[in-house]
Design an enzyme around this catalytic site. Structure first.
Site, PDB file in Angstrom:
ATOM      1  N   ASP A   1       0.833  -1.201   0.000  1.00 58.82           N
ATOM      2  CA  ASP A   1       0.000   0.000   0.000  1.00 58.82           C
ATOM      3  C   ASP A   1       0.876   1.263   0.000  1.00 58.82           C
ATOM      4  O   ASP A   1       1.796   1.388   0.811  1.00 58.82           O
ATOM      5  CB  ASP A   1      -0.915  -0.015   1.236  1.00 58.82           C
ATOM      6  CG  ASP A   1      -2.227   0.701   0.974  1.00 58.82           C
ATOM      7  OD1 ASP A   1      -2.186   1.921   0.686  1.00 58.82           O
ATOM      8  OD2 ASP A   1      -3.289   0.056   1.047  1.00 58.82           O
TER       9      ASP A   1
ATOM     10  N   SER B   1      -6.915   4.093  -1.903  1.00 55.61           N
ATOM     11  CA  SER B   1      -7.083   2.662  -1.625  1.00 55.61           C
ATOM     12  C   SER B   1      -8.412   2.114  -2.119  1.00 55.61           C
ATOM     13  O   SER B   1      -8.497   0.972  -2.561  1.00 55.61           O
ATOM     14  CB  SER B   1      -7.006   2.409  -0.122  1.00 55.61           C
ATOM     15  OG  SER B   1      -5.710   2.610   0.333  1.00 55.61           O
TER      16      SER B   1
ATOM     17  N   ASP C   1      -5.182  14.160   2.546  1.00 59.40           N
ATOM     18  CA  ASP C   1      -5.363  13.994   1.098  1.00 59.40           C
ATOM     19  C   ASP C   1      -5.019  15.295   0.374  1.00 59.40           C
ATOM     20  O   ASP C   1      -5.143  15.378  -0.857  1.00 59.40           O
ATOM     21  CB  ASP C   1      -6.816  13.598   0.783  1.00 59.40           C
ATOM     22  CG  ASP C   1      -7.194  12.265   1.428  1.00 59.40           C
ATOM     23  OD1 ASP C   1      -6.319  11.395   1.536  1.00 59.40           O
ATOM     24  OD2 ASP C   1      -8.357  12.121   1.842  1.00 59.40           O
TER      25      ASP C   1
ATOM     26  N   ARG D   1     -16.862   8.307   0.207  1.00 58.71           N
ATOM     27  CA  ARG D   1     -16.159   7.025   0.411  1.00 58.71           C
ATOM     28  C   ARG D   1     -16.600   6.365   1.714  1.00 58.71           C
ATOM     29  O   ARG D   1     -16.798   7.040   2.726  1.00 58.71           O
ATOM     30  CB  ARG D   1     -14.652   7.270   0.397  1.00 58.71           C
ATOM     31  CG  ARG D   1     -13.842   6.052   0.755  1.00 58.71           C
ATOM     32  CD  ARG D   1     -12.397   6.175   0.380  1.00 58.71           C
ATOM     33  NE  ARG D   1     -11.539   5.489   1.330  1.00 58.71           N
ATOM     34  CZ  ARG D   1     -10.231   5.374   1.202  1.00 58.71           C
ATOM     35  NH1 ARG D   1      -9.626   5.892   0.150  1.00 58.71           N
ATOM     36  NH2 ARG D   1      -9.520   4.764   2.118  1.00 58.71           N
TER      37      ARG D   1
ATOM     38  N   LYS E   1      -6.068  -1.871   7.004  1.00 57.29           N
ATOM     39  CA  LYS E   1      -6.268  -2.154   5.581  1.00 57.29           C
ATOM     40  C   LYS E   1      -7.053  -3.456   5.368  1.00 57.29           C
ATOM     41  O   LYS E   1      -7.145  -3.938   4.241  1.00 57.29           O
ATOM     42  CB  LYS E   1      -4.912  -2.246   4.857  1.00 57.29           C
ATOM     43  CG  LYS E   1      -4.050  -0.991   4.971  1.00 57.29           C
ATOM     44  CD  LYS E   1      -4.516   0.125   4.047  1.00 57.29           C
ATOM     45  CE  LYS E   1      -3.703   1.390   4.253  1.00 57.29           C
ATOM     46  NZ  LYS E   1      -4.123   2.503   3.399  1.00 57.29           N
TER      47      LYS E   1
ATOM     48  N   ASP F   1       2.010   3.341   3.148  1.00 58.95           N
ATOM     49  CA  ASP F   1       0.927   4.324   3.111  1.00 58.95           C
ATOM     50  C   ASP F   1       0.650   4.936   4.482  1.00 58.95           C
ATOM     51  O   ASP F   1       0.636   6.151   4.634  1.00 58.95           O
ATOM     52  CB  ASP F   1      -0.345   3.662   2.584  1.00 58.95           C
ATOM     53  CG  ASP F   1      -1.473   4.665   2.507  1.00 58.95           C
ATOM     54  OD1 ASP F   1      -1.364   5.599   1.697  1.00 58.95           O
ATOM     55  OD2 ASP F   1      -2.435   4.543   3.286  1.00 58.95           O
TER      56      ASP F   1
ATOM     57  N   HIS G   1       1.540   8.804   5.430  1.00 60.08           N
ATOM     58  CA  HIS G   1       0.554   9.847   5.768  1.00 60.08           C
ATOM     59  C   HIS G   1       0.949  10.665   7.001  1.00 60.08           C
ATOM     60  O   HIS G   1       0.393  11.735   7.238  1.00 60.08           O
ATOM     61  CB  HIS G   1      -0.815   9.209   6.052  1.00 60.08           C
ATOM     62  CG  HIS G   1      -1.612   8.863   4.835  1.00 60.08           C
ATOM     63  ND1 HIS G   1      -1.977   9.796   3.884  1.00 60.08           N
ATOM     64  CD2 HIS G   1      -2.146   7.682   4.419  1.00 60.08           C
ATOM     65  CE1 HIS G   1      -2.691   9.198   2.943  1.00 60.08           C
ATOM     66  NE2 HIS G   1      -2.808   7.919   3.230  1.00 60.08           N
TER      67      HIS G   1
ATOM     68  N   ASP H   1      -1.315  -0.126  -4.672  1.00 59.67           N
ATOM     69  CA  ASP H   1      -2.612   0.444  -5.058  1.00 59.67           C
ATOM     70  C   ASP H   1      -2.507   1.907  -5.470  1.00 59.67           C
ATOM     71  O   ASP H   1      -3.419   2.442  -6.101  1.00 59.67           O
ATOM     72  CB  ASP H   1      -3.634   0.264  -3.923  1.00 59.67           C
ATOM     73  CG  ASP H   1      -3.160   0.850  -2.602  1.00 59.67           C
ATOM     74  OD1 ASP H   1      -1.939   1.069  -2.406  1.00 59.67           O
ATOM     75  OD2 ASP H   1      -4.019   1.095  -1.737  1.00 59.67           O
ATOM     76  N   HIS H   2      -1.431   2.574  -5.093  1.00 56.45           N
ATOM     77  CA  HIS H   2      -1.180   3.989  -5.422  1.00 56.45           C
ATOM     78  C   HIS H   2       0.120   4.368  -4.755  1.00 56.45           C
ATOM     79  O   HIS H   2       0.635   3.617  -3.927  1.00 56.45           O
ATOM     80  CB  HIS H   2      -2.313   4.909  -4.913  1.00 56.45           C
ATOM     81  CG  HIS H   2      -2.579   4.707  -3.454  1.00 56.45           C
ATOM     82  ND1 HIS H   2      -1.760   5.208  -2.476  1.00 56.45           N
ATOM     83  CD2 HIS H   2      -3.528   3.989  -2.805  1.00 56.45           C
ATOM     84  CE1 HIS H   2      -2.206   4.825  -1.295  1.00 56.45           C
ATOM     85  NE2 HIS H   2      -3.283   4.068  -1.457  1.00 56.45           N
TER      86      HIS H   2
ATOM     87  N   HIS I   1      -1.218  11.018  -0.907  1.00 61.56           N
ATOM     88  CA  HIS I   1      -0.759  10.067  -1.924  1.00 61.56           C
ATOM     89  C   HIS I   1      -0.060  10.817  -3.051  1.00 61.56           C
ATOM     90  O   HIS I   1      -0.271  12.013  -3.231  1.00 61.56           O
ATOM     91  CB  HIS I   1      -1.954   9.311  -2.508  1.00 61.56           C
ATOM     92  CG  HIS I   1      -2.676   8.462  -1.505  1.00 61.56           C
ATOM     93  ND1 HIS I   1      -3.897   7.882  -1.747  1.00 61.56           N
ATOM     94  CD2 HIS I   1      -2.344   8.094  -0.244  1.00 61.56           C
ATOM     95  CE1 HIS I   1      -4.277   7.192  -0.700  1.00 61.56           C
ATOM     96  NE2 HIS I   1      -3.357   7.314   0.242  1.00 61.56           N
TER      97      HIS I   1
HETATM   98  O1  LIG Z   1      -8.323   7.483   4.537  1.00 62.57           O
HETATM   99  C1  LIG Z   1      -7.123   7.716   4.451  1.00 62.57           C
HETATM  100  O2  LIG Z   1      -6.303   7.329   5.301  1.00 62.57           O
HETATM  101  C2  LIG Z   1      -6.638   8.568   3.306  1.00 62.57           C
HETATM  102  O3  LIG Z   1      -7.592   9.548   3.024  1.00 62.57           O
HETATM  103  C3  LIG Z   1      -6.462   7.773   2.067  1.00 62.57           C
HETATM  104  O4  LIG Z   1      -5.660   6.657   2.268  1.00 62.57           O
HETATM  105  P1  LIG Z   1      -6.026   5.258   1.614  1.00 62.57           P
HETATM  106  O5  LIG Z   1      -6.787   5.547   0.364  1.00 62.57           O
HETATM  107  O6  LIG Z   1      -4.676   4.650   1.324  1.00 62.57           O
HETATM  108  O7  LIG Z   1      -6.788   4.486   2.618  1.00 62.57           O
HETATM  109 MN   LIG Z   2      -3.864   2.537  -0.194  1.00 62.86          MN
HETATM  110 MN   LIG Z   3      -3.446   6.277   2.085  1.00 62.08          MN
END
Ligand SMILES: O=C(O)[C@H](O)COP(=O)(O)O
Ligand SMILES: [Mn+2]
Ligand SMILES: [Mn+2]
Length: 526
Positions: A11, A62, A154, A268, A344, A412, A416, A453-454, A475
């Protein structure tokens, strides 16, 4: 079926030759280096239109990443669907919008909006909030209250005031004798409200008390709250700002009352589910003590869970993701195994299976969660890498599964936090875990597929137009690696075509010797 396939999602580990803040490049990663040098390797797209986002200016995330990985197709995602619904006006013609607006017009109560205040386009978009505030006025709503979750995860790490200013400017334009609208409460998204996968319900409890009951440290404005917290905690980034309430003469301006309506404007699901459960839950709700629950009409922007129907009311239909890789494996009677730690876990199960929290087959699908620590991950960048690896190796050794997937959150989650040194250790941890999984794959005749994934840890610093360098917590827009390792055979790929995450499932299925669904994107194999 040929050999079993083991797919590792690293991730937030993107691929770039740009060295600025690139902790993937900086980290010591002997196994990844060896795989890239010796095995078929290419990069694939993980952002923008390749994963169903509105434009190529949108970074990957993600949700859209795992959706694309898990379904082999590119679906228009929440960010795009909500844009279209607002443009067409369909959102305002929905039963949910009409019911919520009629409710407050009848009661004289307030229409509340709760959500992530930024244009990150991962969980929400401030544009959607502003559009709904305007429409509410046009439809004769007399009172609106906004509960703002500060981002900095973000979007740039300390950009909260830009979005607060945008919102306050719109409020100033709209506010008049007929329309009483203002910010009512808020706080950093990693402190209140936006927990995910039930990792830490106390975050949601704090948010509930602030948004619903108006209980929290009081300020005259959001700006005053943010500036005060920043002065008190130098170096604090937006996602970690404490919660606050806006009050006038000692009374919170936006405590919720019977007859009010509430819209969670995040599209989301992962970080929207728990608050939705708290609003929709009946007297048996036991995740925390909600106090006196006001009788409000509650709606989410989207349906966040299509199996459990959370929330009960929503404004825009989510993408209807069909014909996933799991469905194909189930049809072929193949056992699959999915594993990650809490942070995750839903990514490799719920997002992977098209935002479904229930299995397609109880018999053939095994899901394994390792409980995450509840702390800032720059203090423990190894996270649960060892435990996930142990479980994946156990699954390989069992010989039971035709397809095994796991997600290592380190690149990831630590990325962050904005802590570069810890992120370097996070990437090195993933490499160490890969070393062990690679060995197990070779010993047990499995094909190892490695991807992400990114991006995130590959871009921890950024330069603005004036050349000023700052820490990046969001990201990246970069592609991700895609590697196929098989000790017995080379599986050559088309390295010219512009493939993306949606080409992974077809490739896996070809490696497994199965027939893909016709609606899928192409396999990357030559
Ligand atoms: O929710 C989060 O932690 C971030 O906004 C995005 O991170 P993720 O897409 O890797 O979960
Ligand atoms: Mn991710
Ligand atoms: Mn993330």
């Amino acid at each position: 079926m040929k050999k079993p396939v083991v797919l590792v999602v690293m991730d937030g580990v993107g691929e770039s030759s740009d060295a600025l803040g690139n902790m993937v490049m900086q980290a010591t990663t002997p196994t990844l280096d060896k795989l890239k040098a010796n095995d078929p390797f290419r990069i694939i797209k993980a952002h923008g239109t390749a994963v169903g986002l509105p434009s190529d200016d949108d970074m990957g995330n993600s949700e859209v990443g795992h959706n694309a990985l898990g379904c082999g197709q590119i679906y228009s995602q929440g960010a795009k669907l909500v844009n279209e619904s607002i443009e067409s006006g369909n959102i305002y013609a929905s039963e949910t919008w009409k019911t919520l607006v009629a409710g407050v017009k009848a009661s004289g109560g307030a229409l509340h909006f709760i959500g992530l205040l930024s244009d990150g386009n991962v969980h929400s978009n401030i544009g959607h909030l502003l559009a709904m505030l305007k429409e509410a006025k046009a439809e004769g709503v007399s009172k609106a209250r906004v509960h703002i979750l500060l981002d900095g995860r973000d979007v740039p790490a300390t950009s909260a005031l830009e979005y607060v200013d945008q919102l306050e400017n719109t409020i100033a334009e709209l506010k008049d004798a007929s329309y009483d609208v203002r910010i009512a409460s808020g706080g950093g998204r990693m402190q209140i409200t936006m927990d995910r996968y039930q990792a830490n319900w106390s975050m949601v409890e704090k948010g509930w008390n602030i948004h619903v009951h108006g209980e929290g440290r009081a300020f005259a404005s959001a700006k005053e709250a943010i500036e005060t917290f920043r002065a008190e905690q130098p170096g604090v980034i937006d996602q970690d700002l404490p919660g606050f309430v806006i009050a006038e003469n000692g009374t919170p301006v936006g405590a919720m009352k019977d007859g009010d309506s509430v819209i969670l404007f995040n599209f989301r699901g992962d970080r929207a589910l728990e608050l939705s459960m708290a609003f929709d839950g009946d007297a048996s709700f036991d995740k925390f003590d909600r106090g006196a629950v006001p009788n409000v009409l509650y709606a989410g922007m989207l349906e966040y869970d299509g199996d459990l129907h959370i929330p009960h009311k929503y404004l825009v239909n989510p993408p209807q993701i069909r014909n996933t890789l799991t469905e194909l494996l189930v049809e072929n009677g193949i056992n699959e195994y999915a594993c990650s730690e809490t942070q995750k876990y839903g990514h490799v199960t719920y997002f992977w299976n098209g935002n479904r929290s229930e299995k397609f087959s109880e018999e053939l699908e095994t899901w394994q969660e390792v409980p995450s620590d509840v702390r800032s991950f720059d203090e423990c960048p190894w996270m649960k890498g060892t435990e996930i690896t142990d479980l994946v190796i156990e699954a390989i050794e069992s010989g039971k599964y035709g397809f095994i997937r796991c997600n290592f959150p380190n690149g990831d989650m630590v990325g962050h936090t904005g802590n570069l040194e810890a992120t370097e250790i996070a990437v090195e941890t993933v490499d160490l875990c890969l070393t062990r999984i690679l060995k197990a794959c070779d010993e047990h005749g499995c094909i190892l597929v490695v991807t992400a994934d990114h991006g995130n840890s590959d871009q921890m610093l950024e330069k603005n137009k004036k050349g000023v360098v700052s820490v990046r917590t969001a990201h990246s827009l970069r592609p991700v690696p895609f590697i196929i390792h098989d000790a017995d055979e080379r599986h050559e790929m088309d390295t010219e075509s512009p493939f993306g995450l949606a080409n992974v499932a077809p490739t896996v299925v070809e490696l497994l010797g199965l027939k893909p669904y016709d609606c899928w994107e192409k396999s990357m194999l030559k």
